[in-house]
Design an enzyme around this catalytic site. Sequence first.
Site, PDB file in Angstrom:
ATOM      1  N   LYS A  50      10.906  27.437  57.933  1.00 53.17           N
ATOM      2  CA  LYS A  50       9.489  27.528  58.084  1.00 53.17           C
ATOM      3  C   LYS A  50       9.111  26.506  58.863  1.00 53.17           C
ATOM      4  O   LYS A  50       8.043  26.495  59.425  1.00 53.17           O
ATOM      5  CB  LYS A  50       8.663  28.141  57.273  1.00 53.17           C
ATOM      6  CG  LYS A  50       9.131  29.666  56.629  1.00 53.17           C
ATOM      7  CD  LYS A  50       8.580  29.802  56.170  1.00 53.17           C
ATOM      8  CE  LYS A  50       9.324  31.714  55.873  1.00 53.17           C
ATOM      9  NZ  LYS A  50      10.496  32.362  55.663  1.00 53.17           N
TER      10      LYS A  50
HETATM   11  C1  LIG Z   1      10.641  33.471  55.468  1.00 59.53           C
HETATM   12  C2  LIG Z   1      12.174  33.434  55.734  1.00 59.53           C
HETATM   13  C3  LIG Z   1      12.735  34.564  56.682  1.00 59.53           C
HETATM   14  C4  LIG Z   1      12.381  35.725  57.553  1.00 59.53           C
HETATM   15  O1  LIG Z   1      11.464  35.520  58.097  1.00 59.53           O
HETATM   16  P1  LIG Z   1      10.534  36.017  58.552  1.00 59.53           P
HETATM   17  O2  LIG Z   1       9.402  36.080  60.174  1.00 59.53           O
HETATM   18  O3  LIG Z   1       9.537  36.628  56.894  1.00 59.53           O
HETATM   19  O4  LIG Z   1      10.697  37.352  59.668  1.00 59.53           O
HETATM   20  C5  LIG Z   1      14.617  34.485  56.814  1.00 59.53           C
HETATM   21  N1  LIG Z   1      14.993  33.143  56.382  1.00 59.53           N
HETATM   22  C6  LIG Z   1      14.325  32.580  55.641  1.00 59.53           C
HETATM   23  C7  LIG Z   1      15.228  31.235  55.142  1.00 59.53           C
HETATM   24  C8  LIG Z   1      13.449  32.709  55.746  1.00 59.53           C
HETATM   25  O5  LIG Z   1      12.661  31.049  54.618  1.00 59.53           O
END
Ligand SMILES: *Cc1c(COP(=O)(O)O)cnc(C)c1O
Length: 486
Positions: A105
């Site tokens: 993120k």
């Molecule tokens: C947020 C997250 C996901 C999922 O991503 P989305 O965009 O919500 O589908 C997968 N793995 C990790 C480590 C995350 O932080």
Amino acid sequence: MIYRSTRSEHRASAPEAVLQGIAPDGGLYVPESFPDFDWQGCLRCPPTEISARVLAALLPGCGDAEGLVDKAYFGKFSTPLLCPLVRVGGLWSLELYHGPTSAFKDVALSVLPRLISEARRRSGIETIHILTATSGDTGKAALEGFHDVPGTEITVFFPADGVSPVQQAQMVTQEGSNVHVLAVEGNFDDCQRGVKEAFAQIKTELPAGAALSSANSINIGRLAPQLAYYFMAYAELLRQNVIRLGEPVDFSVPTGNFGDILAGYYAKKLGLPVGRLLCASNANRVLTDFLRTGVYDTRRPFFTTDSPSMDILVSSNLERLLFDALGGDTAEVCRCMDALSREGVYTVPEAAMERIRESFVGYTCDDARGRSMIRSIWEQQHYLCDPHTAVGFAAAEDYLAETGSKTPLVVLSTASPFKFAGAVLQALGVRPHGDGFRQMQQLSTLTGLTVPEKLRELSRKKVLHRDRIARSAVTEAVRQIVRGER
Ligand SMILES: *Cc1c(COP(=O)(O)O)cnc(C)c1O
């Protein structure tokens, strides 16, 4: 470049869409149409330039993309490649976790505050209140991106018992004069619902000069920076002569809120030869069942798993895909979303499902399988992956077994294994000792790999946020924050 709501004829410019986060009718902003994009030209560029070009194409009017991207990433990621592509057996791992919070993120949330800041400056609004529900990783990445950004207040709601100890430590130690962190007695869906309700309620009560926005992937400014790494991966495969220009590449994406994988689909819309997108879910397999049956059914038990950032039953960004697959039929999108909020289930017409299945295929992997993936990848390839990424590797394995595909397959590696050291240690057959920090050290000793510096530093930080609220109290908390009373 015009954005429009998935639920009505409402339209907005890119900066407006970024500022608002969610459309006034409750829908999500999607491109009215995708711009002409020189995707081939962009593949010859270094990573930050790829990022800048994608942003300039999708979010015109949100400031100078090149300067913005440079400031967002320079010195914050531990590698100039941003997102290195590593060969793991017959697959590739696209490592998205080299940013400040060790989760993917960071790629988007390093950029979003700058987009919002620029849009705010142009709009004449004094204070933007950023509301964020988190299943664990968004919260810290948003705090890291927004703390002390002038003209913003950042508020994060996380499920009190639904995040890992390290994730919690990352959030409750956050410094900054504009930061609010609250634990909610409920799960991620409760947090997300609470924030959506707060949006609807508080909108009409805002003092002059204030506005609300979101750092969740419902914000198009959050989604756009994520397209870039699909291009980076493709560019790298070209450079390594694994593919020739125009040949397809498949991606396996550990999925929760459906943002990351939707970015892959949008990259395809911009011209990138994306083949199949493997939607990899943990035991909360709503999406797997949906892709197979066309019925999106949340009426089921909620599991707390080794991959907490994917413990989600209502994947918000699916609404954007639905809009696309339904050919922009807003009435039909509204029918589905109404049914979801009223009955917890909706059914998508078969013609739309066929369109969706041209690009998407769903797989699921429970914790036992995830742990055995982590172990076998470590033992056979000497590559350590986290429990979220393990779900992606499992999906890749299932897909190859099912189809015998020879198309290059990239697994999106979404978090550092050290962020989930306890589960990773258990996967490797070792009993974890002590708290999250001891476990990181233990994992480092066992594997010979280094703990990311920012995670190591955490143990010395002071807890600054201790608030815990009922799931029904989210709106009231937001009201107090907006009034400056909290
Ligand atoms: C947020 C997250 C996901 C999922 O991503 P989305 O965009 O919500 O589908 C997968 N793995 C990790 C480590 C995350 O932080």
